[in-house]
Each structure stands twice: as structure tokens, then as C-alpha cells.
Scaffold this motif. Structure first.
Motif, short mmCIF file in Angstrom:
data_model
loop_
_atom_site.label_atom_id
_atom_site.label_comp_id
_atom_site.label_asym_id
_atom_site.label_seq_id
_atom_site.Cartn_x
_atom_site.Cartn_y
_atom_site.Cartn_z
N ALA A 215 0.84 -1.21 0.00
CA ALA A 215 0.00 0.00 0.00
C ALA A 215 0.87 1.25 0.00
CB ALA A 215 -0.93 -0.01 1.21
N ARG A 216 1.96 1.23 0.76
CA ARG A 216 2.87 2.39 0.78
C ARG A 216 3.51 2.60 -0.59
NH1 ARG A 216 4.08 0.49 6.04
NH2 ARG A 216 5.87 -0.70 5.26
N SER A 217 3.90 1.49 -1.24
CA SER A 217 4.49 1.59 -2.57
C SER A 217 3.49 2.18 -3.57
CB SER A 217 4.96 0.21 -3.05
OG SER A 217 5.97 -0.30 -2.20
N LEU A 218 2.24 1.76 -3.46
CA LEU A 218 1.19 2.30 -4.34
C LEU A 218 0.94 3.77 -4.05
CD1 LEU A 218 -1.24 -0.75 -4.26
CD2 LEU A 218 -0.15 0.17 -6.31
N ASN A 219 0.96 4.12 -2.78
CA ASN A 219 0.75 5.53 -2.40
C ASN A 219 1.82 6.42 -2.99
OD1 ASN A 219 -1.55 5.00 -0.93
ND2 ASN A 219 -0.50 4.81 1.03
N ASN A 220 3.03 5.88 -3.15
CA ASN A 220 4.12 6.65 -3.76
C ASN A 220 3.80 7.02 -5.21
OD1 ASN A 220 5.66 6.58 -1.44
ND2 ASN A 220 6.80 4.76 -2.05
#
Length: 698
Positions: free
Chosen positions: A30-35
């Protein structure tokens, strides 16, 4: 149909649900997608591919150029791994050729399971012949021969962030496409036929399931359709705001000309043709019973304030009130002093309402506004705060309007119930940006500058020659010249070869020990900034070292030198705005652009544009070509829209068509209740512009 708290129909709930609902998406993913700006399934659909992967389906390994992404059927011969940390090597064969598959960061048991020895598999990946035998590192597809069709010949390629793979994004996009709800066509059918555009759903499918690179081209029918939908949705929002603004009819404002004529006779210069034309257009709007909603756009120093004051005095001649809204206290105070000085013998009351006014002073001013004793009111956001009531506000003027949003400017004008609205902009904006940001407004443009305005000499100089600049500066300072010195940073940062504002201020103090020098930057409190700026205005400082906080809204006629350090870090339009802080008096003025000694030839050519011309409109066009709309004058902070599929530099025709179509629809269906109107509401929900639907309630 149910709607949630924000008015979004229930059919959109799944599309706007969190991406964490997708199997395999944990906190790290999810953090990678948020980036990438992705937190919901809908966000995935707006992630445009950056290219494509074309696979060559081969019968034997010689049927391609090296390197290439291939599809090949192989027999697994053996699997080996020297140690747990070493790569896994899988030896395969097709006919008499040997192909080695190399797996990094994979578990051995997984590789053995998916590539059992002695079995046939179809694999895909980039093949390299530089090693013997030929190798594919980390194949992107491994399937059974019966599933060969699952490997696409062409596949879109997306931007990635750490922890994401192309395969993961492709799988996520498949789910996102499935969540697009059934929506009716919101565009004019004749336009769709003329352009041969697919439906919105089919355009999205074509974008994310392309057959070839042409499907991803900005000129493809799918990309053009999606770009138009973005432009159209934004224009609908502006058209609704315009319709809301005009639904409440205004009053015809016809002055007797007494105050206006007094002002014109008192000016030490003649109005230019463009100023007179702008006055005529504004006068016609004010005389109409429809509410004026006009943008007055003019280059730095073109004389917008005088045109605005003529409009203000026209309102005062009829016994009404006019209010002038500025984004900063220092600019509001400058406007107050200018207007008060020009109208001191006119017998009218000019009031400055400051956010710093307290107690009895504030109460008295608010009472004067409410009773109509104050005829011209000048201030910042305090002008439309809840406790301020006007007796008869006829004209609302907003300076440096890009600092205010659509809602703010409408709420300001609503203080008068039927007040006309005039926006001022010193930012020369290309037509494509004007339409996307102010499509709800009529526009007046002042291109000329007053005949007595001296041109600003501009020079671009490498940083290594800064000593020569300082030597020449010394003689100018001895002649009581005031100087702006702009730096791109407040403090030093590693990797930059130019000085920060604080360091430059310190060095200048060492060099010019008898001069008064201070530094101004954005981290200072508003009161501190205003007091320091006032010191410079009052002549208590010789050099003001600053960041770009002095870019707009500062009028110091005695300042005649502008030095900009690290000039290559700024856009052309921003440099032009900074340059416009000088050349406002009767002295010859100059602007020096200091650039890095390592600057490229392209950088030098770009800065040369400023040397060649003082025309802000031409400079703005060049800046848009070079930097794009996202960087133009810091538009990300200035309320300009951003689009995922539309390009400002190449889509002016689409923008103009969207503008005219949106106006036509809202003029005929202002409440969006027809079949197309309801479909347009779906578009607004998808584009997250449903807030403009609030205007339909009034």
C-alpha cells in the motif's frame, strides 16, 4: 440510488474503495502504491502507461534481434542452486538450443514447483545472447502450453516504485477496470461521431489493454477521448459556478462620471489603448443587469490597478460600495495608500480592514462597512469573514486572484448578494491555461505598458563573475539605489553550488559594511515579513535579500536593481515576475540573472529569452513549452488544475471544444436534470469534482 455523505452514488463505492481490499496488498505494498498516488481502485485507472512491451513469439531462439522479449516453449532439463543466497539456474531446451533461466530472490521450492523437470512450459522474458548459453533473467510469465494465450503479445508498461512489479499492476488494473460502473454517454453524440471516439469505458480498456504502441499514443482516439473527458469535466464545473453566479441577477451600475473624470484628469499619464478598451468592456458589464464575472489580465506594470480603480469609482458614483481583496497585508496596505492618495480630494471614504485589527478599532471599521459610511474597503481575507456585512456592495475586486479558489471568490462576491466580480492577474497566461482555469469568466487583456515606463535591461551572467557584479553594485548603492537580491533557498543544501539567502546576506554585509541589509523568507511570520518589507519600502534598507516571497504584490518605485541567484532553477514566467519588482519608478532599471558555471547550452538559451523580450505573454508561452503547465509560475500552488491525460501544449483545440460544449450544456440544462445532465453528474463523480454540484442547490 443511494448516495454517501459526500454525495457519491452507491454504484461508485466499489471503484472508490481502498486498494487494500485487493488480495495481496498489505501495508508495505500500500505504501508503494501511495508513492504513485494510488490509494483506491479509481486511482489505478488514471495511471497512464509510459510505454509498452512487445513480445516476439518464437519457434527457435534465432528468430529475433538481441535483446528482445520473447515467448518460447521449452522443456525443463535441470534446476540448480549453489547456496541459499546464490541465484537459481534452470536449464531448458527447445529443439537443439539451450536456454538458461536465472532467478534472483526466489525460493527454490517455488521454482521447482512451477518448472518441474522433464515438463514443457511456455516462458516469456528478455533474452540475452551475450552469455553462453543464452539467458533470461526472472521470466515475467511461466504457463502451461495449453495456457499460451494468457501471455499477451503486447502489454502496457507503467511507472513503478520500490516493491511493485509490472505484473502486480496489470493484475490490479484488471480488477479496477471491472469496477467501472455502467454509465451513460455524457458527450454530445454528434461530437463522438465526428471524432470517432469510443465510449469512456472502452477508451479506458484500450488504454490499459492496448494492442500496440499506437493505442498508447497521445493522439490515439482513446487518449484523446480521455483527455477531453478531463477537460470537459473541469469546464462543466466552471460553467456551473458561472451559472450559479449569474442566477442571482445583478444591478445595473451606471455612474455619472464625476469621480472617474476627476481621476483621469489627475493622472500624470494618458491611459493606453488597451487600458481604455478594458475600461469600456468592464463598463458595459457593470451597466448590464447581469452580474459581471470578468478577469482583467495584464503584464507586470501594465496599469491594471488604474483600470480597477476606475471601476471602483464607478460603483462609488452610484452610492454603492466597492471592496478590493488582496492576498497579503503588505499588498492590501499598498493598495490602500495608493487609492487614498489618488482620491484624497474626491470626498469619498476609503477604509483599510486588516486581519490585525482588534477590539474597538475592528468593531468601528465593521460598523462603518455595515452602515455604508465606508465606500471603498480594502483588505485581505478579513473582507469576507463571517462578521463583516456590507450595506450595498456593488463591486468585488480580487487582486493576484490566483491565490484564491473559485469558492473563495464567489463567497466574497456573495457578500453583496448581487455584486459584480472583477479579478486582476499579473500573470500572463497562455490561452490554454486561461480556458482551463477561468473558463467561467469573460476576459480583458492589457498588453501595452504605459508610454513612460522604461524597459528593464536584463543580463545573464555566470556565477563565477559574481565579483564583477558586486563591484558594479557598489557604485549603484552609493547613488542611493535600492536592490533586491533573490536566492532560491533559505539555507544551504548539499549538492547546490549557489548560496542560500541567509549565506548571501551574510556575505553582502561583510562586503558592504556601511549598508543596511536584511533577509526575508517564507518561514518568517506574516507580521515579521510585512514589517521587514515596509522597512524596504520606507528606504530603511539598501539591499533586501529574499526568496521568491517577493515575487508578486510588492511595489517599491525606488528599487531599480534585481539580482537573481541560481536563475536556472526558476521558470521563465517566474523570473519575469521577479524582474517586474523593479522598473516601477523613473530610474533606469536592470535585472541580473546569475546562473551556474556548469549550466547547459539549453539553459543559457532559455535565459536568453528574458534578455530578448519584456513581453510576459511571449515569455509565458516559452515557459509552457519548456516546463509544462505543472511548473508554470508554481501553478501547483496557484489553483491551476492538473490532468492525467491532457497536454496543455498540444490540446488547445480540445480545451476550446470542451469549453464551448460545457457552456452549451449548462446554458440549456443548468440543473443537470436531462438524461445527458445526469450522465455528466456521473463524470463529475468519477473525476472527483462533485463539490461543484453544491452550486446547483442555490
Amino acid at each position: 440510488m443511494k448516495e454517501n455523505y459526500f454525495g457519491r452514488p452507491e454504484k461508485f463505492f466499489s471503484l472508490f474503495s481502498s486498494i487494500t481490499n485487493l488480495k495481496g496488498v498489505g501495508p508495505r505494498t500500500a505504501r508503494s502504491l501511495n508513492n504513485l498516488g494510488i490509494s483506491r481502485f479509481r486511482d489505478l485507472l488514471l495511471l497512464a502507461p509510459i510505454g509498452g512491451i512487445h513480445r516476439v513469439d518464437i519457434n527457435y531462439f534465432g528468430e529475433h534481434k538481441n535483446p528482445a522479449v520473447v515467448i518460447a516453449e521449452v522443456i525443463v532439463l535441470s534446476i540448480s542452486q549453489k547456496s541459499r543466497r546464490s541465484p537459481i539456474k534452470v536449464k531448458t531446451q527447445q529443439s537443439s538450443k539451450i536456454l538458461e533461466l536465472i532467478f534472483f530472490n526466489y525460493r527454490l521450492d517455488w521454482v521447482k514447483k512451477i518448472l518441474p523437470e522433464g515438463q514443457k512450459r511456455v516462458i516469456s522474458g528478455k533474452i540475452e545472447h551475450q552469455m553462453f548459453p543464452s539467458q533470461i533473467i526472472n521470466p515475467d510469465y511461466i504457463v502451461l502450453p495449453s495456457e499460451r494465450i494468457k501471455i499477451p503479445i503486447f502489454e502496457p508498461k507503467y511507472p513503478l516504485s520500490k516493491g511493485l512489479s509490472q505484473k502486480f499492476l496489470l493484475n490490479a488494473l484488471k480488477h479496477a477496470l471491472d469496477k467501472i460502473p455502467l454509465m451513460q454517454e455524457w458527450l454530445d453524440p454528434s461530437l463522438v461521431r465526428e471524432k470517432k471516439w469510443p465510449s469512456f469505458q472502452n477508451a479506458m480498456a484500450s488504454l490499459h489493454k492496448p494492442s500496440n504502441l499506437e493505442d498508447l499514443n497521445n493522439r490515439s482516439v482513446a487518449r484523446q477521448r480521455l483527455a477531453f473527458d478531463e477537460f470537459y469535466a473541469h469546464q462543466i464545473g466552471l460553467a456551473i459556478a458561472r451559472s450559479k453566479f449569474r442566477r442571482r441577477r445583478g444591478v445595473s451600475i451606471i455612474g455619472n462620471g464625476i469621480l472617474v473624470n476627476k481621476l483621469i484628469r489627475s493622472l500624470r499619464f494618458e491611459l493606453t489603448f488597451c487600458q481604455l478598451e478594458a475600461v469600456r468592456e468592464i463598463k458595459a458589464d457593470m451597466q448590464s443587469s447581469n452580474r459581471m464575472n470578468r478577469l482583467l489580465q495584464g503584464d507586470v506594470g501594465s496599469g491594471k490597478t488604474v483600470v480597477a480603480l476606475i471601476s471602483i469609482l464607478t460603483a462609488a458614483e452610484t452610492g454603492g460600495q466597492a471592496a478590493l481583496l488582496a492576498p497579503t497585508e503588505i499588498l492590501a496596505l499598498q493598495h490602500y495608500e495608493t487609492v487614498s492618495s489618488l482620491t484624497k480630494d474626491f470626498g469619498i471614504s476609503v477604509l483599510h480592514l486588516s486581519g490585525r485589527d482588534k477590539g474597538g478599532v475592528k468593531e468601528k471599521k465593521i460598523r462603518q462597512i455595515a452602515t455604508g459610511e465606508a465606500q471603498i474597503i480594502i483588505g485581505t481575507h478579513s473582507l469576507f469573514q463571517e462578521g463583516v456585512q456590507y450595506k450595498n456592495l456593488m463591486l468585488a475586486v480580487i487582486d493576484e486572484q490566483h491565490r484564491f479558489g473559485v469558492k473563495q471568490r464567489i463567497s466574497f462576491a456573495e457578500k453583496g448578494g448581487y455584486a459584480d466580480l472583477l479579478l486582476l492577474s499579473a500573470t500572463p497566461i497562455p490561452r490554454s491555461l486561461v480556458l482551463t482555469s477561468y473558463g467561467d469568466m469573460n476576459i480583458s487583456i492589457i498588453k501595452e505598458k504605459p508610454r513612460d515606463r522604461l524597459p528593464i535591461r536584463t543580463a545573464a551572467i555566470p556565477q563565477r563573475k559574481v565579483r564583477h557584479v558586486l563591484d558594479r553594485l557598489e557604485s549603484s548603492l552609493n547613488k542611493k539605489t535600492r536592490v533586491f537580491w533573490v536566492c532560491p533557498l533559505i539555507e544551504e543544501k548539499e549538492g547546490h553550488n549557489f548560496l542560500s539567502a541567509e549565506s548571501r546576506c551574510s556575505l553582502l554585509k561583510d562586503r558592504f559594511k556601511d549598508k543596511r541589509i536584511k533577509v526575508l523568507h517564507g518561514r518568517m511570520k506574516s507580521d515579521e515579513k510585512d514589517l521587514l518589507m515596509q522597512e524596504f519600502v520606507d528606504g530603511k534598507l539598501d539591499i533586501l535579500v529574499s526568496t521568491t516571497v517577493i515575487e508578486v504584490g510588492v511595489d517599491v518605485p525606488e528599487a531599480s536593481i534585481m539580482i537573481i541567484e541560481g536563475a536556472e532553477r526558476f521558470g521563465l514566467a517566474q523570473l519575469h515576475q521577479l524582474r517586474g519588482r523593479v522598473g516601477r519608478g523613473d530610474r533606469a532599471s536592470s535585472c541580473i540573472l546569475l546562473y551556474s558555471d556548469r549550466a547547459s547550452l539549453e539553459t543559457k538559451k532559455r535565459l536568453d529569452v528574458l534578455r530578448r523580450t519584456n513581453d510576459g505573454f511571449e515569455i509565458s508561452k516559452e515557459d509552457l513549452k519548456i516546463r509544462g503547465h505543472g511548473d508554470l509560475l508554481g501553478v501547483q500552488q496557484s489553483g491551476f488544475p492538473t490532468f492525467h491525460f491532457g497536454e496543455f501544449t498540444s490540446n488547445l483545440a480540445l480545451i476550446e471544444t470542451a469549453w464551448s460544449n460545457a457552456r452549451a450544456l449548462v446554458d440549456t440544462d443548468p440543473d443537470l436534470v436531462t438524461q445527458r445532465g445526469l450522465a455528466v453528474k456521473d463524470l463529475l463523480h468519477f473525476m472527483e469534482l462533485e463539490s461543484c454540484l453544491e452550486y446547483l442547490k442555490g
